[in-house]
Design a protein around this motif. Structure first.
Motif, PDB file in Angstrom:
ATOM      1  N   THR A   2      11.829  -4.545   2.579  1.00  0.00           N
ATOM      2  CA  THR A   2      10.596  -4.713   2.257  1.00  0.00           C
ATOM      3  C   THR A   2      10.367  -5.956   1.227  1.00  0.00           C
ATOM      4  O   THR A   2      11.386  -6.434   0.772  1.00  0.00           O
ATOM      5  CB  THR A   2      10.351  -3.298   0.936  1.00  0.00           C
ATOM      6  N   GLU A   6       4.541  -7.037   1.471  1.00  0.00           N
ATOM      7  CA  GLU A   6       4.269  -5.588   2.097  1.00  0.00           C
ATOM      8  C   GLU A   6       3.947  -4.511   1.147  1.00  0.00           C
ATOM      9  O   GLU A   6       3.082  -3.702   1.282  1.00  0.00           O
ATOM     10  CB  GLU A   6       5.503  -5.441   2.719  1.00  0.00           C
ATOM     11  N   LEU A   7       4.841  -4.610   0.049  1.00  0.00           N
ATOM     12  CA  LEU A   7       4.176  -3.550  -1.223  1.00  0.00           C
ATOM     13  C   LEU A   7       2.980  -3.865  -1.660  1.00  0.00           C
ATOM     14  O   LEU A   7       1.968  -2.768  -1.874  1.00  0.00           O
ATOM     15  CB  LEU A   7       5.264  -3.597  -2.480  1.00  0.00           C
ATOM     16  N   LEU A   9       0.443  -4.853  -0.162  1.00  0.00           N
ATOM     17  CA  LEU A   9      -0.677  -4.424   0.710  1.00  0.00           C
ATOM     18  C   LEU A   9      -0.652  -2.944   0.589  1.00  0.00           C
ATOM     19  O   LEU A   9      -1.630  -2.067   0.993  1.00  0.00           O
ATOM     20  CB  LEU A   9      -0.314  -4.915   2.096  1.00  0.00           C
ATOM     21  N   ARG A  10       0.674  -2.245   0.584  1.00  0.00           N
ATOM     22  CA  ARG A  10       0.630  -0.706   0.494  1.00  0.00           C
ATOM     23  C   ARG A  10       0.158  -0.065  -0.557  1.00  0.00           C
ATOM     24  O   ARG A  10      -0.284   1.154  -0.509  1.00  0.00           O
ATOM     25  CB  ARG A  10       2.103  -0.528   0.933  1.00  0.00           C
ATOM     26  N   PHE A  11       0.122  -0.928  -1.696  1.00  0.00           N
ATOM     27  CA  PHE A  11      -0.314  -0.445  -2.906  1.00  0.00           C
ATOM     28  C   PHE A  11      -0.999  -1.419  -3.993  1.00  0.00           C
ATOM     29  O   PHE A  11      -0.801  -1.712  -4.771  1.00  0.00           O
ATOM     30  CB  PHE A  11       0.917  -0.235  -4.002  1.00  0.00           C
ATOM     31  N   GLU A  56      12.994  -2.392  -2.697  1.00  0.00           N
ATOM     32  CA  GLU A  56      12.976  -1.159  -1.987  1.00  0.00           C
ATOM     33  C   GLU A  56      12.827   0.056  -2.805  1.00  0.00           C
ATOM     34  O   GLU A  56      12.180   0.754  -2.457  1.00  0.00           O
ATOM     35  CB  GLU A  56      14.207  -1.159  -1.047  1.00  0.00           C
ATOM     36  N   GLY A  59       9.613   0.287  -3.937  1.00  0.00           N
ATOM     37  CA  GLY A  59       8.808   1.046  -3.032  1.00  0.00           C
ATOM     38  C   GLY A  59       8.747   2.599  -2.918  1.00  0.00           C
ATOM     39  O   GLY A  59       7.824   3.148  -2.811  1.00  0.00           O
ATOM     40  N   THR A  63       5.801   5.148  -3.865  1.00  0.00           N
ATOM     41  CA  THR A  63       5.500   6.258  -3.066  1.00  0.00           C
ATOM     42  C   THR A  63       5.488   7.564  -3.685  1.00  0.00           C
ATOM     43  O   THR A  63       4.556   8.511  -3.593  1.00  0.00           O
ATOM     44  CB  THR A  63       6.403   6.324  -1.841  1.00  0.00           C
TER      45      THR A  63
END
Length: 76
Positions: A2, A6-7, A9-11, A56, A59, A63
């Protein structure tokens, strides 16, 4: 693996950063942006700021926080 991008964008509701220590890079942190936690969310284990030793792991914590928030506030 990760990445920070990326994180982010996801959060998008979280500010994510890494601390620094005398010996270099430290743990990863994330704190909610412009969000007030309700009592029901607190009771469900929702946090304003979380930490993890790796990106990681952070992440996974984020989640988990999303799952806890959804359980505590299904209408949001």
């Amino acid at each position: 693996m990760t990445t920070l991008e990326e994180l982010a964008l996801r959060f998008p509701g979280w500010a994510i950063w890494r601390s620094r220590t005398d010996s270099g890079a430290g743990d990863w942190y994330a704190t909610r942006r412009a969000y007030r936690i309700s009592q029901a969310e607190i009771d469900a284990g929702v946090c304003m700021t979380v930490t993890a030793t790796t990106l990681e792991a952070l992440g996974r914590v984020l989640t988990e926080q999303a799952d806890r928030q959804a359980t505590a506030t299904p209408s949001r």
